[in-house]
Design an enzyme around this catalytic site. Structure first.
Site, short mmCIF file in Angstrom:
data_model
loop_
_atom_site.label_atom_id
_atom_site.label_comp_id
_atom_site.label_asym_id
_atom_site.label_seq_id
_atom_site.Cartn_x
_atom_site.Cartn_y
_atom_site.Cartn_z
N GLU A 64 0.92 -1.60 0.23
CA GLU A 64 0.05 0.07 -0.10
C GLU A 64 0.74 0.99 0.01
OE1 GLU A 64 -2.75 -0.54 3.89
OE2 GLU A 64 -0.61 0.20 4.45
N HIS A 66 0.41 5.93 0.76
CA HIS A 66 -0.56 7.05 1.64
C HIS A 66 0.23 8.28 2.09
CE1 HIS A 66 1.44 4.73 5.16
NE2 HIS A 66 0.39 4.29 4.34
N HIS A 70 5.28 6.81 7.75
CA HIS A 70 5.42 5.72 9.04
C HIS A 70 6.46 6.34 9.83
CE1 HIS A 70 1.85 3.81 8.27
NE2 HIS A 70 2.14 2.68 7.58
N HIS A 104 4.59 0.43 -0.07
CA HIS A 104 5.86 -0.65 0.52
C HIS A 104 4.82 -1.75 1.78
CE1 HIS A 104 3.26 1.89 2.74
NE2 HIS A 104 3.39 1.32 4.26
N CYS A 118 4.58 0.78 15.30
CA CYS A 118 4.93 1.70 13.95
C CYS A 118 3.61 3.36 14.98
CB CYS A 118 3.94 1.25 13.25
SG CYS A 118 3.73 2.68 11.61
#
Lengths: 150, 150
Positions: A64, A66, A70, A104, A118
């Site tokens: 995914e 975004h 992170h 990733h 995370c």
């Protein structure tokens, strides 16, 4: 005077009062991964959420991307992470930074679970599953194309 | 296509390319503690900073409070944390949440270093050293008063 501060005790990579949850509530582009929410909305003054993810041997997170970044600290085991066109080895106490819009995916190696903390912004965009066209435009490494699961 | 994502490899609780720094540049209300900045201003899109602190056996962080919260994951050793009027044991993989304005201090036990990841907002207020009056108004536990160093 007491405070809203807290110590959440760990034992065998589970935390007192913290439930093991499904990784996601829909989709099936991931395997053998669970989520533990350590710090989140019970502390409205926090701008971040802290989660622990654990992937069983041979499992993986969803491929995914975004816009929110992170900040990841590996705390258990070993495995690999795909970062766009790169495949990197990771093991306990490595730090992984995933910058905005990087495709990733985390993979646990065989043998032991891969566990990582995370940290994300509390208010953030939803992950996007890359289309085949998007993957083609971002990734040409044969090693990465062989590693990814979708 | 590459990205600004990164893997920062760890070895014996040091990280590739990350310098060991003084804990603070002034003051002396702390002992045997160092700072490693793992993620910070080189990533302007990050709203947080991720730091690793390591306290040698018998050492401690400064007794302080501030309005920004701390999200802390212990990754090495054992020790204690003061949270206002409470003294709590901590060891590897415990999670510590320090809520706004909590007077706090980390102590490494004898025997091995105490190491922890601490995530904070990038933009945050400066720590304040509590006055004796402030300590008196917040703390009456004899155990805590015996433990704190100032």
């Amino acid at each position: 005077m007491s405070s809203n501060s807290a110590v959440i005790k760990e034992k065998n990579f589970t935390w007192s009062g913290v439930e093991r949850k499904d990784y996601k509530t829909d989709g099936h582009n991931f395997k053998d991964i669970h989520r533990y929410t350590l710090l989140a909305d019970e502390h409205p003054e926090l701008n971040t959420q802290t989660r622990y993810f654990e992937i069983q041997p041979g499992g993986y997170s969803s491929l995914e991307y975004h816009h929110h970044p992170h900040s990841v600290v590996i705390i258990r085991g070993r495995g690999h992470v795909v970062l766009n066109n790169e495949l990197r080895e990771i093991s306990a106490f490595d730090m992984v930074y995933i910058s905005p819009d990087t495709i990733h995916q985390f993979h646990a190696d065989d043998g032991e679970p891969l566990g990582f903390i995370c940290i994300v912004d509390r208010y953030r965009d939803r992950p996007v599953i890359p289309s085949d066209e998007k993957i083609k435009s971002m990734i040409d490494s044969e090693e990465v194309l062989h590693k990814i699961r979708k």
